[in-house]
Design an enzyme around this catalytic site. Sequence first.
Site, PDB file in Angstrom:
ATOM      1  N   TYR A  93       1.468  -3.877 -10.097  1.00 30.02           N
ATOM      2  CA  TYR A  93       1.194  -4.386  -8.750  1.00 30.02           C
ATOM      3  C   TYR A  93      -0.163  -3.875  -8.274  1.00 30.02           C
ATOM      4  O   TYR A  93      -0.498  -2.700  -8.442  1.00 30.02           O
ATOM      5  CB  TYR A  93       2.316  -3.928  -7.822  1.00 30.02           C
ATOM      6  N   ASP A 150       8.994   1.193 -11.660  1.00 30.35           N
ATOM      7  CA  ASP A 150       9.121   0.351 -10.468  1.00 30.35           C
ATOM      8  C   ASP A 150      10.094  -0.772 -10.832  1.00 30.35           C
ATOM      9  O   ASP A 150       9.776  -1.661 -11.605  1.00 30.35           O
ATOM     10  CB  ASP A 150       7.750  -0.212 -10.089  1.00 30.35           C
ATOM     11  N   LYS A 190      11.886  -5.970  -0.586  1.00 27.03           N
ATOM     12  CA  LYS A 190      12.097  -7.136  -1.433  1.00 27.03           C
ATOM     13  C   LYS A 190      13.600  -7.396  -1.634  1.00 27.03           C
ATOM     14  O   LYS A 190      14.307  -7.666  -0.684  1.00 27.03           O
ATOM     15  CB  LYS A 190      11.341  -6.958  -2.749  1.00 27.03           C
TER      16      LYS A 190
END
Length: 377
Positions: free
Chosen positions: A92, A165, A190
């Site tokens: 990310y 993650d 999320k």
Amino acid sequence: MEIHPKITPIYQTSVFKFEDLNELELYFGEPGSRYLYSRNGNPNSDELAEALTRLEGGAGAVATGSGMAAIFAALMTYCAAGDHVLCAADIYGGSSSLLNQELSRLGITVSYVPFEELTTNLAAYMQPRTRLLLCETISNPLLRVADLRAAAEATHALGLKLVVDNTFASPVITRPFEHGADLVMHSVTKYVAGHSDVTAGAVVARTAEDAARLKQLGTLFGLTLSPMESWLAVRGLKTLRLRMEAHCRNAQAVAELLARHPAVGEVFYPGLPQHPQHALAAAQGAGQFGGMVSFRLADDTTEAVSRFMRASQRFPFAPSLAGVDSSLSYPAGTSHRALSEEQRQELGITAGLVRLSVGIEPAAELLLDLQQALDKK
């Protein structure tokens, strides 16, 4: 009169009362026996941390104010000034920006490891003070699937920790501790919360020692989550399994439609047999592949992307993911904007790459919308 609510109330308070000094001493002498100040702990944030600890199969967790705070807490669990971090090149953009722009100022350096070398060539990137490898279960935005067991074996053989993650997968699909991870983090914003109305994060530890360190970091850096956000995240978490089933089912149908359409040049979804890590994803994810789908338009240009965005009615351009309502994002202009053009090209993040967050709406409606939007190209 005693009250026994089925649902934990919102403890919307910054501070808790003590009757006398004896109670104060009990607070410090018996950790977890009572509350003092909500930055140190609150029943709502603790409920979220405990729920995620159970789901991931860990020893303890801390709930944080965002996914970025969770990444920071995870890295600081093991790192000090002068240390070195290995990070998957497929990561990310916010994670790489934190490492490049801020942790570098604290004397923590980073080397990026290409996806193909995460489990085979880590030693080539090692330095004397390397502490950990950071990677994603399913990478953002090209949905490459990391072999977590092999990564854990490789890191532990070198004396490193593995930080994963798990945002894109959620513990419903993959539980990284079962494959050897040391810390697991989530952007709770999320899938865990799931309704696009909470900003939160969490880090879960495999050991009690690391869990205590996370608690200390959360308190001293002020990373802890507010009561209201914690309560909303817990409420969302209760439907996570049902939502993930619908996300996965819809995403599979969307990926298959995209793979057939002539306006699409390439589709990235682990549920497709042609995906390079399809077999690994099936085994590591118990046959579920997630709700995220990325694709590259055959006309690999920003103009083509804008035309597609304007034509789609069910996938609004909203640069986040994992809500019950579908949306789309543009990695080159949002999550990975801080990278140079050369870096984006190297990772495959080209002008025509679009990332879909497939929601839980009726699949037929989503497919009809995508079909008409692509046909207009």
